[in-house]
Scaffold this active site. Structure first.
Site, mmCIF file in Angstrom:
data_model
loop_
_atom_site.group_PDB
_atom_site.id
_atom_site.type_symbol
_atom_site.label_atom_id
_atom_site.label_comp_id
_atom_site.label_asym_id
_atom_site.label_seq_id
_atom_site.Cartn_x
_atom_site.Cartn_y
_atom_site.Cartn_z
ATOM 1 N N ALA A 67 -30.834 -12.441 12.806
ATOM 2 C CA ALA A 67 -31.233 -11.923 11.492
ATOM 3 C C ALA A 67 -32.279 -12.822 10.839
ATOM 4 O O ALA A 67 -33.094 -12.358 10.035
ATOM 5 C CB ALA A 67 -30.009 -11.791 10.590
ATOM 6 N N CYS A 74 -35.962 -15.188 24.125
ATOM 7 C CA CYS A 74 -36.444 -14.215 25.107
ATOM 8 C C CYS A 74 -35.510 -14.156 26.320
ATOM 9 O O CYS A 74 -34.815 -15.133 26.634
ATOM 10 C CB CYS A 74 -37.830 -14.608 25.613
ATOM 11 S SG CYS A 74 -39.144 -14.429 24.407
ATOM 12 N N GLU A 76 -36.288 -14.250 29.488
ATOM 13 C CA GLU A 76 -36.654 -15.206 30.535
ATOM 14 C C GLU A 76 -36.068 -16.583 30.237
ATOM 15 O O GLU A 76 -35.542 -17.266 31.117
ATOM 16 C CB GLU A 76 -38.180 -15.348 30.638
ATOM 17 C CG GLU A 76 -38.918 -14.061 30.967
ATOM 18 C CD GLU A 76 -39.323 -13.263 29.736
ATOM 19 O OE1 GLU A 76 -38.521 -13.162 28.781
ATOM 20 O OE2 GLU A 76 -40.435 -12.735 29.726
HETATM 21 N N1 THU Z 1 -39.258 -10.831 24.406
HETATM 22 C C1 THU Z 1 -38.701 -11.286 25.576
HETATM 23 O O1 THU Z 1 -37.480 -11.247 25.766
HETATM 24 N N2 THU Z 1 -39.533 -11.797 26.517
HETATM 25 C C2 THU Z 1 -40.893 -11.904 26.387
HETATM 26 O O2 THU Z 1 -41.539 -12.525 27.218
HETATM 27 C C3 THU Z 1 -41.555 -11.269 25.242
HETATM 28 C C4 THU Z 1 -40.671 -10.856 24.121
HETATM 29 C C5 THU Z 1 -38.358 -10.325 23.369
HETATM 30 C C6 THU Z 1 -38.290 -11.191 22.144
HETATM 31 C C7 THU Z 1 -37.852 -10.190 21.100
HETATM 32 O O3 THU Z 1 -36.443 -10.094 21.133
HETATM 33 C C8 THU Z 1 -38.436 -8.873 21.567
HETATM 34 O O4 THU Z 1 -38.779 -9.070 22.935
HETATM 35 C C9 THU Z 1 -39.653 -8.430 20.799
HETATM 36 O O5 THU Z 1 -40.606 -9.432 20.728
#
Ligand code: THU
Length: 166
Positions: A67, A74, A76
């Site tokens: 939040a 991410c 990865e």
């Molecule tokens: N996101 C990832 O999990 N990996 C990436 O390499 C790019 C972005 C996620 C972060 C966030 O939860 C959502 O995607 C939108 O940006």
């Protein structure tokens, strides 16, 4: 950008050293499964990743939002941090799937810059493979070096200093 391998519906794929079409398919499948666990109530963008260790284990991750936005992680990095925290340090490849909420994968989800740098910490840029996929048959394979050229790593900290312990 150099794409080393790609799969496209019905087209047979070239196999590269240590990464067979079967292992790519298995990794993508694991990433798709991991994406189902995505916690992304703010962006509604769901990402899954499957990291292949040098000894053949698969560690998965999904994106986990917050939040307060900033603490979001991410997919990865979730996979990398899970693996490293369990003692794994050598990695061969990572498959990534990401798209707006829903079953369908509508795009190739390339890793963000921060995740590329985290990969750089633990992987050899010329050898580590990044797979972005829309399905088990439709994907692209690249090296980390292609996605993060002229990168900064731990060896920069020791340059020219033989006493360096880092
Ligand atoms: N996101 C990832 O999990 N990996 C990436 O390499 C790019 C972005 C996620 C972060 C966030 O939860 C959502 O995607 C939108 O940006």
């Amino acid at each position: 950008m150099e794409i080393l391998q790609s799969g496209n519906m019905g087209v047979s794929m070239k196999e590269s050293e240590n990464l067979t079409a079967d292992s790519i398919r298995e990794l993508i499948k694991a990433a798709i499964e991991a994406r189902r666990k995505s916690y992304s109530p703010y962006s509604h963008y769901q990402v899954g990743a499957a990291l292949l260790t040098a000894d053949g284990q698969i560690v998965t991750g999904c994106n986990i939002e917050n939040a307060a936005y900033g603490p979001s992680n991410c997919a990865e990095r979730t996979a990398f941090f899970k693996a490293v925290s369990e003692g794994m340090r050598e990695f061969t490849a990572i498959a990534i799937v990401g798209s707006p909420e829903g079953e369908e994968l509508t795009q190739y989800a390339y890793p963000c810059g921060v995740c590329r740098q985290v990969m750089r910490e633990f992987c050899e840029p010329e050898r580590f493979r990044i797979i972005v996929a829309k399905s088990e048959e439709d994907y692209r394979v690249m090296t980390l070096a292609a996605l993060l050229p002229e990168s900064f790593g731990s060896e920069n900290l020791c340059d020219g200093n033989e006493q360096c312990q880092r």
